[in-house]
Design an enzyme around this catalytic site. Structure first.
Site, PDB file in Angstrom:
ATOM      1  N   LYS A   1      19.953 -28.337  -0.818  1.00 16.89           N
ATOM      2  CA  LYS A   1      20.895 -27.436  -0.167  1.00 16.89           C
ATOM      3  C   LYS A   1      20.241 -26.836   1.063  1.00 16.89           C
ATOM      4  CE  LYS A   1      19.415 -23.860  -0.137  1.00 16.89           C
ATOM      5  NZ  LYS A   1      18.130 -23.318   0.478  1.00 16.89           N
TER       6      LYS A   1
ATOM      7  N   TYR B   1      23.342 -19.015  -1.847  1.00 16.78           N
ATOM      8  CA  TYR B   1      23.310 -18.686  -3.279  1.00 16.78           C
ATOM      9  C   TYR B   1      24.314 -17.588  -3.613  1.00 16.78           C
ATOM     10  CZ  TYR B   1      19.196 -21.581  -3.724  1.00 16.78           C
ATOM     11  OH  TYR B   1      18.343 -22.653  -3.733  1.00 16.78           O
TER      12      TYR B   1
HETATM   13  P1  NAD Z   1       8.918 -26.791   4.474  1.00 18.01           P
HETATM   14  O1  NAD Z   1       8.852 -26.365   5.877  1.00 18.01           O
HETATM   15  O2  NAD Z   1       7.954 -26.180   3.511  1.00 18.01           O
HETATM   16  O3  NAD Z   1       8.755 -28.366   4.371  1.00 18.01           O
HETATM   17  C1  NAD Z   1       9.520 -29.250   5.115  1.00 18.01           C
HETATM   18  C2  NAD Z   1       8.787 -30.587   5.118  1.00 18.01           C
HETATM   19  O4  NAD Z   1       9.631 -31.554   5.712  1.00 18.01           O
HETATM   20  C3  NAD Z   1       7.512 -30.577   5.955  1.00 18.01           C
HETATM   21  O5  NAD Z   1       6.347 -30.238   5.242  1.00 18.01           O
HETATM   22  C4  NAD Z   1       7.407 -32.004   6.399  1.00 18.01           C
HETATM   23  O6  NAD Z   1       6.775 -32.714   5.363  1.00 18.01           O
HETATM   24  C5  NAD Z   1       8.835 -32.471   6.448  1.00 18.01           C
HETATM   25  N1  NAD Z   1       9.351 -32.587   7.825  1.00 18.01           N
HETATM   26  C6  NAD Z   1       9.734 -33.737   8.418  1.00 18.01           C
HETATM   27  N2  NAD Z   1      10.198 -33.520   9.649  1.00 18.01           N
HETATM   28  C7  NAD Z   1      10.096 -32.185   9.879  1.00 18.01           C
HETATM   29  C8  NAD Z   1      10.411 -31.376  10.996  1.00 18.01           C
HETATM   30  N3  NAD Z   1      10.950 -31.867  12.121  1.00 18.01           N
HETATM   31  N4  NAD Z   1      10.170 -30.052  10.884  1.00 18.01           N
HETATM   32  C9  NAD Z   1       9.650 -29.522   9.757  1.00 18.01           C
HETATM   33  N5  NAD Z   1       9.333 -30.253   8.655  1.00 18.01           N
HETATM   34  C10 NAD Z   1       9.549 -31.591   8.719  1.00 18.01           C
HETATM   35  O7  NAD Z   1      10.412 -26.544   3.993  1.00 18.01           O
HETATM   36  P2  NAD Z   1      10.948 -26.384   2.499  1.00 18.01           P
HETATM   37  O8  NAD Z   1      10.968 -24.955   2.143  1.00 18.01           O
HETATM   38  O9  NAD Z   1      10.231 -27.318   1.617  1.00 18.01           O
HETATM   39  O10 NAD Z   1      12.480 -26.836   2.660  1.00 18.01           O
HETATM   40  C11 NAD Z   1      12.872 -28.188   2.688  1.00 18.01           C
HETATM   41  C12 NAD Z   1      14.304 -28.321   2.150  1.00 18.01           C
HETATM   42  O11 NAD Z   1      14.358 -27.797   0.842  1.00 18.01           O
HETATM   43  C13 NAD Z   1      15.360 -27.538   2.943  1.00 18.01           C
HETATM   44  O12 NAD Z   1      16.563 -28.245   2.941  1.00 18.01           O
HETATM   45  C14 NAD Z   1      15.522 -26.245   2.153  1.00 18.01           C
HETATM   46  O13 NAD Z   1      16.787 -25.647   2.325  1.00 18.01           O
HETATM   47  C15 NAD Z   1      15.329 -26.768   0.753  1.00 18.01           C
HETATM   48  N6  NAD Z   1      14.834 -25.727  -0.161  1.00 18.01           N
HETATM   49  C16 NAD Z   1      15.498 -25.520  -1.320  1.00 18.01           C
HETATM   50  C17 NAD Z   1      15.072 -24.555  -2.200  1.00 18.01           C
HETATM   51  C18 NAD Z   1      15.798 -24.348  -3.492  1.00 18.01           C
HETATM   52  O14 NAD Z   1      15.519 -23.363  -4.165  1.00 18.01           O
HETATM   53  N7  NAD Z   1      16.675 -25.263  -3.872  1.00 18.01           N
HETATM   54  C19 NAD Z   1      13.954 -23.782  -1.888  1.00 18.01           C
HETATM   55  C20 NAD Z   1      13.274 -24.028  -0.690  1.00 18.01           C
HETATM   56  C21 NAD Z   1      13.727 -25.000   0.169  1.00 18.01           C
END
Ligand code: NAD
Length: 401
Positions: free
Chosen positions: A162, A250
């Site tokens: 999401k 949420y």
């Molecule tokens: P993050 O920044 O920690 O990680 C994103 C990862 O995506 C990076 O580490 C990299 O590996 C990759 N990536 C590839 N291209 C990228 C770019 N152009 N810019 C940045 N990163 C890039 O983010 P996150 O918190 O892991 O979030 C990722 C996804 O997960 C999002 O869609 C977020 O909404 C979702 N999320 C969901 C929950 C939940 O509780 N369901 C919690 C956190 C994040």
């Protein structure tokens, strides 16, 4: 499930109506002259949270569904990989990353061979990898559409984080790609697998607080100093309008599944402080009022710039109050029901089961054709509502849905 399919037609009506509001983020100013993180899949350094297991998971059960985890960020490493490893009917079969060192370390920790490591450049060869049934897309939101489409083109099912995408139009493209490929699409709305939220839904269906009058939700925190050059969450092309898609979703979801209704109107206000590098491209705060056919009203606030941080869902009815705080986190949930002046604290289970249960649900959809509780259509529904919220704020009026 019944509840969801029941109102599906309404989501579609809502979606096409709001599609007309294409420039839904027009009021959101963009950063000038700053080198924003590009809206393409790239390698990133180790995230600032997420731990690897000390020993690789045991061999998967027979018939287990193999997932490729795409995007090794905080949530990918911290929650998605452990969830797949903890699931009974799913396992980690591959990783997709733009950072070869990080991918190698993660793959080793999960006992994966080197040929189960994919980069964004050689991803297409995954089509020939029978170890991988599905892709879990944990990339920044602005990359969900492109990489979900690529995953379907490679013949894989997709479990997508999401928010589903940046617009209802993108969600529709993802659903079309799923249908064209004959592969499943599920949105990772983990609260639908979490005991506190499931019990809350049940209580509301049973009429535990009587006729619902108001719903209040708050998903807020204060984001530390950052800019579009450092953090995709403040880049419009990767994060949309910001806190509403990321965290406020949420509260939006809670308002829908606790009321059991779809709104008839939304009225919203957005804030975007000037001269703050965090909010050069996104909103800091979105406040929304939603009205439901029953007369119930939901007031929702989400913010990246508010302390103390809150994660609340509160339903007030003619016969009682349900209070969930924290409501939708990874753990530490609290829930009480107040009726006739008596407060009852409820502990229906361990929130931590939500992650693995969600992955097992996707496995059941793939192996047994089980109906998906959180399908692409639900992601589309929410994105259409988010567009209506932004449109209301941009036009300064209530939007009838
Ligand atoms: P993050 O920044 O920690 O990680 C994103 C990862 O995506 C990076 O580490 C990299 O590996 C990759 N990536 C590839 N291209 C990228 C770019 N152009 N810019 C940045 N990163 C890039 O983010 P996150 O918190 O892991 O979030 C990722 C996804 O997960 C999002 O869609 C977020 O909404 C979702 N999320 C969901 C929950 C939940 O509780 N369901 C919690 C956190 C994040």
């Amino acid at each position: 499930m019944t509840e969801f399919t029941h109102s599906r037609r309404r989501f579609m009506v809502l979606s096409s109506a709001t599609l007309a509001a294409a420039p839904w983020l027009a009021s959101c100013a963009s950063a000038e002259g700053s080198a924003a993180i590009p809206a393409k899949a790239i390698g990133m350094p180790w995230p600032n949270w997420g731990e690897l297991p000390d020993t690789p998971p045991s061999a998967p059960n027979a018939g287990s569904v193999g997932f490729a985890v795409m995007g090794l960020g905080g949530y990918g490493i911290g929650k998605v990989l452990p969830a797949l490893a903890n699931g009974e009917r799913c396992h980690v079969a591959a990783v997709v990353s733009g950072n070869p060192e990080k991918a190698k370390t993660v793959a080793a920790a999960y006992g994966l061979p080197e040929d189960a490591i994919y980069s964004y450049e050689d991803f297409d060869r995954i089509a020939d990898d029978d170890r991988v049934d599905a892709v879990y897309n944990v990339l920044p939101t602005g990359l969900h559409l492109q990489w979900t489409e690529k995953s379907f083109a490679a013949g894989k099912h997709v479990l997508c984080e999401k928010p589903m995408a940046l617009s209802a139009a993108e969600c529709e493209q993802m659903i079309a790609a799923s249908e064209a490929s004959g592969k499943k699409l599920m949105i990772a709305y983990r609260c639908h697998f979490e005991p506190f939220n499931l019990r809350a839904m049940e209580l509301m269906r049973e009429g535990a607080v009587g006729k619902i009058k108001t719903i209040e939700t708050a998903q807020t925190y204060r984001m530390g100093p950052t800019s579009v050059a450092e953090n995709w969450r403040v880049v419009r092309a990767l994060a949309g309008g910001g806190p509403l898609e990321d965290y406020g979703i949420y509260g939006l979801q809670s308002a829908l599944y606790l009321s059991g209704e779809m709104p008839v109107s939304v009225k919203a206000v957005t804030e975007q402080p000037a001269n703050d590098p965090r909010f050069a491209e996104i909103f800091s705060t979105v406040t929304t009022e939603m009205r439901f056919p029953s007369g119930a009203v939901a007031n929702m606030v989400t913010s990246y710039d508010t302390t103390p941080g809150r994660n609340l869902a509160r339903v007030e009815g003619e016969g009682g109050v349900l209070i969930m705080e924290p409501a939708t986190g990874y753990g530490g949930h609290k829930m009480s029901l107040v009726r006739d002046g008596v407060r009852e604290d409820l502990v229906p289970g361990d929130p931590d089961v939500q992650f693995a249960r969600m992955c097992d649900h996707m496995a059941d959809a793939i192996r047994e054709d089980a109906a998906i509780l959180t399908p692409g259509e639900m992601g589309l529904r929410d994105m259409a509502l988010i567009e209506a919220i932004y449109r209301s704020a941009a036009e300064g009026r209530e939007i009838t849905l």
